[in-house]
Design an enzyme around this catalytic site. Structure first.
Site, PDB file in Angstrom:
ATOM      1  N   GLY A  48       0.768  -1.251   0.000  1.00 14.36           N
ATOM      2  CA  GLY A  48       0.000   0.000   0.000  1.00 14.36           C
ATOM      3  C   GLY A  48       0.789   1.284   0.000  1.00 14.36           C
ATOM      4  N   GLU A 102       4.176   3.760   6.191  1.00 16.05           N
ATOM      5  CA  GLU A 102       2.953   2.952   6.060  1.00 16.05           C
ATOM      6  C   GLU A 102       1.892   3.735   5.291  1.00 16.05           C
ATOM      7  OE1 GLU A 102       1.487   0.302   6.247  1.00 16.05           O
ATOM      8  OE2 GLU A 102       1.977  -0.945   7.974  1.00 16.05           O
ATOM      9  N   ASP A 103       0.986   3.011   4.645  1.00 14.64           N
ATOM     10  CA  ASP A 103      -0.148   3.679   4.003  1.00 14.64           C
ATOM     11  C   ASP A 103      -1.219   4.023   5.036  1.00 14.64           C
ATOM     12  OD1 ASP A 103      -0.682   0.977   4.414  1.00 14.64           O
ATOM     13  OD2 ASP A 103      -1.785   0.699   2.549  1.00 14.64           O
ATOM     14  N   ASP A 106      -4.398   1.134  11.233  1.00 15.40           N
ATOM     15  CA  ASP A 106      -5.790   0.914  11.651  1.00 15.40           C
ATOM     16  C   ASP A 106      -5.747   0.434  13.112  1.00 15.40           C
ATOM     17  OD1 ASP A 106      -8.527   0.390  11.527  1.00 15.40           O
ATOM     18  OD2 ASP A 106      -8.323  -1.437  10.395  1.00 15.40           O
ATOM     19  N   LYS A 134      -6.205   5.806  11.872  1.00 19.96           N
ATOM     20  CA  LYS A 134      -7.577   5.717  12.398  1.00 19.96           C
ATOM     21  C   LYS A 134      -7.501   5.709  13.927  1.00 19.96           C
ATOM     22  CE  LYS A 134      -9.616   3.138   8.525  1.00 19.96           C
ATOM     23  NZ  LYS A 134     -10.153   1.836   8.072  1.00 19.96           N
ATOM     24  N   PHE A 155     -13.791   2.625   5.526  1.00 21.74           N
ATOM     25  CA  PHE A 155     -12.888   1.949   4.597  1.00 21.74           C
ATOM     26  C   PHE A 155     -12.558   2.886   3.431  1.00 21.74           C
ATOM     27  CE2 PHE A 155     -11.677  -0.905   1.179  1.00 21.74           C
ATOM     28  CZ  PHE A 155     -10.737  -1.691   1.831  1.00 21.74           C
ATOM     29  N   VAL A 156     -11.266   3.061   3.199  1.00 16.93           N
ATOM     30  CA  VAL A 156     -10.826   3.980   2.139  1.00 16.93           C
ATOM     31  C   VAL A 156      -9.974   3.243   1.111  1.00 16.93           C
ATOM     32  CG1 VAL A 156     -10.923   6.050   3.587  1.00 16.93           C
ATOM     33  CG2 VAL A 156      -8.824   4.699   3.541  1.00 16.93           C
ATOM     34  N   ASP A 162      -6.014  -0.371  -1.616  1.00 17.05           N
ATOM     35  CA  ASP A 162      -6.840  -1.154  -2.534  1.00 17.05           C
ATOM     36  C   ASP A 162      -8.105  -1.704  -1.898  1.00 17.05           C
ATOM     37  OD1 ASP A 162      -5.438  -3.065  -0.850  1.00 17.05           O
ATOM     38  OD2 ASP A 162      -6.156  -4.601  -2.222  1.00 17.05           O
ATOM     39  N   ARG A 168      -5.828   1.064  -6.531  1.00 17.87           N
ATOM     40  CA  ARG A 168      -4.582   1.668  -6.018  1.00 17.87           C
ATOM     41  C   ARG A 168      -4.132   2.856  -6.866  1.00 17.87           C
ATOM     42  NH1 ARG A 168      -2.357  -1.961  -2.223  1.00 17.87           N
ATOM     43  NH2 ARG A 168      -2.649  -4.155  -2.695  1.00 17.87           N
TER      44      ARG A 168
HETATM   45  P1  5GP Z   1      -3.703  -2.690  11.083  1.00 13.29           P
HETATM   46  O1  5GP Z   1      -5.054  -3.054  11.628  1.00 13.29           O
HETATM   47  O2  5GP Z   1      -2.709  -3.799  11.263  1.00 13.29           O
HETATM   48  O3  5GP Z   1      -3.208  -1.368  11.631  1.00 13.29           O
HETATM   49  O4  5GP Z   1      -3.893  -2.484   9.537  1.00 13.29           O
HETATM   50  C1  5GP Z   1      -3.720  -3.580   8.718  1.00 13.29           C
HETATM   51  C2  5GP Z   1      -3.872  -3.320   7.276  1.00 13.29           C
HETATM   52  O5  5GP Z   1      -5.255  -3.269   7.007  1.00 13.29           O
HETATM   53  C3  5GP Z   1      -3.336  -2.050   6.670  1.00 13.29           C
HETATM   54  O6  5GP Z   1      -1.945  -2.064   6.381  1.00 13.29           O
HETATM   55  C4  5GP Z   1      -4.139  -2.016   5.384  1.00 13.29           C
HETATM   56  O7  5GP Z   1      -3.560  -2.867   4.441  1.00 13.29           O
HETATM   57  C5  5GP Z   1      -5.461  -2.584   5.829  1.00 13.29           C
HETATM   58  N1  5GP Z   1      -6.445  -1.528   6.076  1.00 13.29           N
HETATM   59  C6  5GP Z   1      -6.894  -1.045   7.238  1.00 13.29           C
HETATM   60  N2  5GP Z   1      -7.832  -0.096   7.053  1.00 13.29           N
HETATM   61  C7  5GP Z   1      -7.963   0.015   5.702  1.00 13.29           C
HETATM   62  C8  5GP Z   1      -8.774   0.856   4.854  1.00 13.29           C
HETATM   63  O8  5GP Z   1      -9.580   1.705   5.277  1.00 13.29           O
HETATM   64  N3  5GP Z   1      -8.612   0.688   3.511  1.00 13.29           N
HETATM   65  C9  5GP Z   1      -7.749  -0.225   2.976  1.00 13.29           C
HETATM   66  N4  5GP Z   1      -7.688  -0.289   1.654  1.00 13.29           N
HETATM   67  N5  5GP Z   1      -6.971  -1.026   3.734  1.00 13.29           N
HETATM   68  C10 5GP Z   1      -7.078  -0.883   5.083  1.00 13.29           C
END
Ligand code: 5GP
Length: 179
Positions: A48, A102-103, A106, A134, A155-156, A162, A168
């Site tokens: 991402g 990081e992108d 969450d 977030k 969700f974005v 993606d 993307r």
């Molecule tokens: P974490 O919960 O480990 O912080 O996030 C895990 C992964 O979930 C992120 O790196 C990303 O790939 C995916 N993710 C979380 N929220 C979103 C969102 O709103 N959109 C997208 N496309 N991926 C997300």
């Protein structure tokens, strides 16, 4: 901008290209003040972050290296359960300032895995940068040093992020239309 359809979902424009690029310029200036003399190694987390990382480093007016890595989980022995590793980190980070790019952060599970993998590697300092954060979902204690945007639990997609592999390749960010 406007509305895009990816598979079964519709997404509406949310953060414009100009706002993203403005924030990246500000982050790059802040990073310069903070670590501009450290010759840092940027580590873009695939998939991402590839667009954000490439825009960010081009605004960073100081010497740096960049590599891209993937966080992979595999099942270890029964007792240890799921084990993580960073694929693609082929260089030593001993004594280096490492900037993890990081992108989106969450829940923080991914950042927690990365932190566990890097913290015993002898890095001088680990700095976390994310395009999107977030706050309502984040449940870890690792401080995220630089965040371009705080967003609600929605969700974005776009600008590297993606939906099932799609979406993307846009220069702005879209959020899901709940229907
Ligand atoms: P974490 O919960 O480990 O912080 O996030 C895990 C992964 O979930 C992120 O790196 C990303 O790939 C995916 N993710 C979380 N929220 C979103 C969102 O709103 N959109 C997208 N496309 N991926 C997300």
């Amino acid at each position: 901008m406007g509305i895009i359809k990816l598979q079964d979902k519709r997404f509406e424009s949310y953060i414009s290209k100009d706002r993203i690029q403005e924030r990246i310029k500000v982050l790059a200036e802040e990073l310069k003040k903070d670590i501009g003399d450290d010759k840092p190694l940027f580590l873009g987390i695939l998939n991402g972050s590839f667009i954000f990382a490439s825009d960010l480093i081009r605004q960073c007016d100081f010497p740096l290296n960049i590599s891209f890595v993937k966080v992979a989980s595999y099942l270890g022995t029964k007792s240890s359960g799921s084990v993580s590793q960073l694929i693609g980190l082929n260089e030593s980070i001993l004594g280096k300032t490492v900037v993890v790019v990081e992108d989106i952060v969450d829940t923080g599970k991914t950042i927690e895995k990365i932190d566990a993998l890097l913290k015993n590697s002898g890095a001088k300092r680990i700095v976390y940068v994310t395009l999107l954060f977030k706050p309502d979902a984040y449940s870890k204690n690792i401080p995220i040093d630089y965040k371009a945007f705080d967003i609600p639990n929605e969700f974005v997609v776009g600008y590297g992020l993606d939906y099932n592999g799609w979406g993307r390749n846009t220069d702005c960010i879209y959020k899901i239309v709940e229907e």
